[in-house]
Design a protein around this motif. Structure first.
Motif, short mmCIF file in Angstrom:
data_model
loop_
_atom_site.label_atom_id
_atom_site.label_comp_id
_atom_site.label_asym_id
_atom_site.label_seq_id
_atom_site.Cartn_x
_atom_site.Cartn_y
_atom_site.Cartn_z
N LYS A 84 65.03 55.69 56.76
CA LYS A 84 64.60 56.65 55.75
C LYS A 84 65.78 57.48 55.25
O LYS A 84 65.89 57.71 54.06
CB LYS A 84 63.55 57.60 56.33
N ARG A 85 66.56 57.93 56.21
CA ARG A 85 67.66 58.84 55.88
C ARG A 85 68.66 58.19 54.94
O ARG A 85 69.23 58.85 54.08
CB ARG A 85 68.34 59.26 57.18
N LEU A 86 68.86 56.90 55.04
CA LEU A 86 69.89 56.21 54.25
C LEU A 86 69.31 55.39 53.10
O LEU A 86 70.04 54.61 52.48
CB LEU A 86 70.71 55.30 55.17
N ARG A 87 68.04 55.56 52.79
CA ARG A 87 67.42 54.71 51.79
C ARG A 87 68.06 54.82 50.40
O ARG A 87 68.04 53.88 49.63
CB ARG A 87 65.92 54.95 51.73
N ASP A 88 68.64 55.98 50.08
CA ASP A 88 69.28 56.14 48.78
C ASP A 88 70.77 55.80 48.81
O ASP A 88 71.44 55.86 47.79
CB ASP A 88 69.09 57.58 48.28
N SER A 89 71.28 55.43 49.98
CA SER A 89 72.70 55.09 50.13
C SER A 89 72.93 53.62 49.79
O SER A 89 72.05 52.78 49.96
CB SER A 89 73.16 55.32 51.56
N GLY A 90 74.10 53.32 49.35
CA GLY A 90 74.48 51.94 49.10
C GLY A 90 75.07 51.33 50.36
O GLY A 90 75.45 52.03 51.30
N VAL A 91 75.20 50.02 50.37
CA VAL A 91 75.76 49.31 51.51
C VAL A 91 77.18 49.80 51.80
O VAL A 91 77.59 49.89 52.95
CB VAL A 91 75.74 47.78 51.25
N GLN A 92 77.93 50.15 50.77
CA GLN A 92 79.31 50.61 50.95
C GLN A 92 79.39 51.92 51.72
O GLN A 92 80.42 52.26 52.28
CB GLN A 92 80.04 50.74 49.60
N ASP A 93 78.28 52.68 51.78
CA ASP A 93 78.25 53.95 52.51
C ASP A 93 77.96 53.78 53.99
O ASP A 93 78.03 54.75 54.74
CB ASP A 93 77.19 54.88 51.91
N ILE A 94 77.66 52.57 54.43
CA ILE A 94 77.29 52.33 55.82
C ILE A 94 78.46 51.64 56.51
O ILE A 94 78.90 50.57 56.11
CB ILE A 94 76.02 51.46 55.91
#
Length: 161
Positions: free
Chosen positions: A1-11
């Protein structure tokens, strides 16, 4: 949930924790080893209270006991499926305990619906109590069997682990 708006590059890192199936099953069996004696105590107290003090104030413990029994049945169905090749699960005692548990819960619910609290006390004391004692013994045997298999190097082969 916390990262749902993040792109793959942010992980940077995804970490997944898990347990071996044998460890999960051991945990389930250990939990029931602790819980079944508590259920037996509640069952015995409830049957005596119904018999000698009446139904007043006993419905919540009864519903809680039946819920716990249903959860036990659900766990047993999983155990039966996952450990179908173990000696303990293949025994006639296992099959008899399954039948007794199902009929005990059904009879208890019927007695409750009919408001026959004397019969309910009898079913709890004799049938359901015997069923829970049977499961306590059978699950203890299963724990020993799985431990012996693991110690022998089989490494929970019944679980594919």
């Amino acid at each position: 949930k916390r990262l749902r708006d993040s792109g793959v590059q942010d992980i940077d890192l995804i970490e997944v924790l898990g347990q071996a199936p044998g460890d999960i099953m051991s945990g389930i069996l250990e939990n029931w080893r602790v819980e079944i004696p508590k259920m037996l105590d509640i069952n015995d107290r409830l049957s005596q209270d119904l018999r000698f003090q009446g139904v007043e104030g006993r419905m919540k413990p009864f519903v809680s006991l039946i819920d716990s029994c249903q959860l036990l049945v659900d766990s047993l169905m999983s155990i039966d499926h996952l450990l179908a090749t173990t000696v303990t699960v293949q025994t006639e005692n296992w099959k008899k305990a399954e039948q007794l548990t199902a009929s005990s819960i059904g009879e208890a619910l019927q007695a409750f619906q009919k408001k026959d609290f004397t019969l309910l006390a009898d079913v709890l004391e004799y049938d359901l109590g015997h069923s829970l004692q049977s499961w306590q013994e059978l699950l203890g045997q299963l724990m020993v069997e799985l431990k012996n298999d693991k110690d022998a190097g089989i490494s929970n082969s019944a679980l594919g682990g």
